[in-house]
Scaffold this motif. Structure first.
Motif, PDB file in Angstrom:
ATOM      1  N   LYS A  84      38.478  44.125  50.396  1.00 62.91           N
ATOM      2  CA  LYS A  84      38.615  42.758  50.426  1.00 62.91           C
ATOM      3  C   LYS A  84      39.501  42.916  49.162  1.00 62.91           C
ATOM      4  O   LYS A  84      39.688  44.168  48.563  1.00 62.91           O
ATOM      5  N   PRO A  85      40.369  41.697  48.755  1.00 60.09           N
ATOM      6  CA  PRO A  85      41.448  41.607  47.806  1.00 60.09           C
ATOM      7  C   PRO A  85      40.844  41.893  46.886  1.00 60.09           C
ATOM      8  O   PRO A  85      41.092  41.875  45.734  1.00 60.09           O
ATOM      9  N   ALA A  86      39.256  42.348  46.741  1.00 60.37           N
ATOM     10  CA  ALA A  86      39.256  41.557  44.749  1.00 60.37           C
ATOM     11  C   ALA A  86      38.421  43.379  44.786  1.00 60.37           C
ATOM     12  O   ALA A  86      38.283  43.466  43.553  1.00 60.37           O
ATOM     13  N   HIS A  87      38.314  44.362  46.216  1.00 64.90           N
ATOM     14  CA  HIS A  87      38.346  45.632  45.609  1.00 64.90           C
ATOM     15  C   HIS A  87      39.906  46.395  45.730  1.00 64.90           C
ATOM     16  O   HIS A  87      39.523  47.406  44.775  1.00 64.90           O
ATOM     17  N   VAL A  88      40.729  45.565  45.940  1.00 63.21           N
ATOM     18  CA  VAL A  88      42.111  45.864  45.715  1.00 63.21           C
ATOM     19  C   VAL A  88      41.882  46.526  44.378  1.00 63.21           C
ATOM     20  O   VAL A  88      42.748  47.030  44.034  1.00 63.21           O
ATOM     21  N   GLN A  89      41.844  44.531  44.272  1.00 66.55           N
ATOM     22  CA  GLN A  89      42.787  44.768  42.403  1.00 66.55           C
ATOM     23  C   GLN A  89      41.314  45.386  41.356  1.00 66.55           C
ATOM     24  O   GLN A  89      42.262  46.099  40.423  1.00 66.55           O
ATOM     25  N   ALA A  90      40.534  45.971  41.997  1.00 69.69           N
ATOM     26  CA  ALA A  90      39.287  46.516  41.069  1.00 69.69           C
ATOM     27  C   ALA A  90      40.038  47.880  41.243  1.00 69.69           C
ATOM     28  O   ALA A  90      40.055  48.980  40.092  1.00 69.69           O
ATOM     29  N   HIS A  91      40.399  48.595  41.975  1.00 67.68           N
ATOM     30  CA  HIS A  91      40.369  49.970  42.583  1.00 67.68           C
ATOM     31  C   HIS A  91      42.434  50.211  41.113  1.00 67.68           C
ATOM     32  O   HIS A  91      42.091  51.223  41.296  1.00 67.68           O
ATOM     33  N   LEU A  92      42.586  49.646  41.403  1.00 71.24           N
ATOM     34  CA  LEU A  92      44.267  49.475  40.636  1.00 71.24           C
ATOM     35  C   LEU A  92      43.860  48.732  38.922  1.00 71.24           C
ATOM     36  O   LEU A  92      44.529  49.881  38.808  1.00 71.24           O
ATOM     37  N   LYS A  93      42.790  48.243  39.037  1.00 69.75           N
ATOM     38  CA  LYS A  93      42.523  48.561  37.416  1.00 69.75           C
ATOM     39  C   LYS A  93      42.436  49.277  36.689  1.00 69.75           C
ATOM     40  O   LYS A  93      42.082  50.319  35.580  1.00 69.75           O
ATOM     41  N   ASN A 111      44.490  52.082  36.158  1.00 72.21           N
ATOM     42  CA  ASN A 111      45.353  51.700  35.530  1.00 72.21           C
ATOM     43  C   ASN A 111      44.923  52.232  33.546  1.00 72.21           C
ATOM     44  O   ASN A 111      45.215  52.878  32.885  1.00 72.21           O
ATOM     45  N   ASP A 112      43.495  51.587  34.096  1.00 72.25           N
ATOM     46  CA  ASP A 112      42.637  52.469  32.635  1.00 72.25           C
ATOM     47  C   ASP A 112      42.912  53.327  32.922  1.00 72.25           C
ATOM     48  O   ASP A 112      42.439  53.686  31.674  1.00 72.25           O
TER      49      ASP A 112
END
Length: 226
Positions: free
Chosen positions: A121-130, A133-134
């Motif tokens: 889901k879009p939330a998963h994609v954003q969590a993976h990207l974060k 980056n972290d």
């Protein structure tokens, strides 16, 4: 005329310029005298010994038709060859599916099975990207403390659906070219495993779905040296 390497052709030309006859050149290079003669005649006529590009049969698909099917495949990678044949037929061009394949390959596209990737889901994609980056600058020692795990589902009944898509190698994980998968459903077993910098962990089988309560079983696997 026999097919000879360009290096051999150059040697034939050099020996001919040195005054040697066709038979002598052929014996020295292991070629037929007729082959030597044909190369020398080509040199005298065309001032070159390389093979001329062959024209071949004219392309049945016009540049406009090729652009049309390329645009269709780019927008809808799961388009079949029969779909493209039908599109061209409606436009007044009748070709075979093999001709469609030749045209797409000439433009760098080939048919391959769509990659199966986890449904995100879009939330998963954003969590993976974060997460990426972290931890982008984390030292190697930190990653040695991490254990990685994953699982895969194997269907016991029914078919694992497959789908062919048109695309280039670099586009295999484009969302348009993949099939989302989930880790639940009946009639399947799930294999779970993990590994870290110290090596591989034991494997576990999870059986569930309509088969009843979940059963977990592990067996030892070959581990890397500690």
């Amino acid at each position: 005329m026999a097919k000879t390497r360009q290096l051999c052709r150059d040697k034939i030309v050099d020996l001919h310029k040195a005054g040697m006859g066709y038979r002598t050149i052929g014996k020295q290079l292991g070629e037929k005298a007729t082959t030597v003669g044909a190369i020398i005649r080509k040199l005298k006529k065309f001032k070159m010994t390389v093979n001329h590009p062959r024209s071949g049969a004219p392309c049945k698909i016009s540049p406009r038709g090729a652009s049309m099917i390329m645009r269709k495949v780019r927008d809808q990678p799961r388009t079949t060859r029969q779909d493209l044949v039908n599109d061209l037929k409606r436009a007044g061009t009748t070709v075979s599916k093999k001709t469609i394949s030749y045209t797409l390959r000439r433009h760098g596209l080939k048919s391959c099975s769509a990659r199966k990737v986890p449904l995100l889901k879009p939330a998963h994609v954003q969590a993976h990207l974060k997460f990426a980056n972290d931890h982008l600058d984390d030292p190697e020692e930190e990653w040695e403390k991490v254990m990685w795990s994953d699982e895969t589902k194997i269907e016991l009944f029914g078919l694992n659906s497959t789908c062919c898509v048109w695309g280039k190698k670099k586009d295999e994980y484009n969302p348009m070219n993949t099939i989302p998968t989930v880790k639940h459903g009946g009639g399947n077993i799930i294999l779970w495993g993990s590994f870290s910098a110290r090596g591989q962990d034991d494997s576990t089988v999870l059986m569930g779905g309509w088969m009843g309560p979940c059963i977990a079983r592990s067996w030892p696997t070959t581990s890397f040296p500690q």
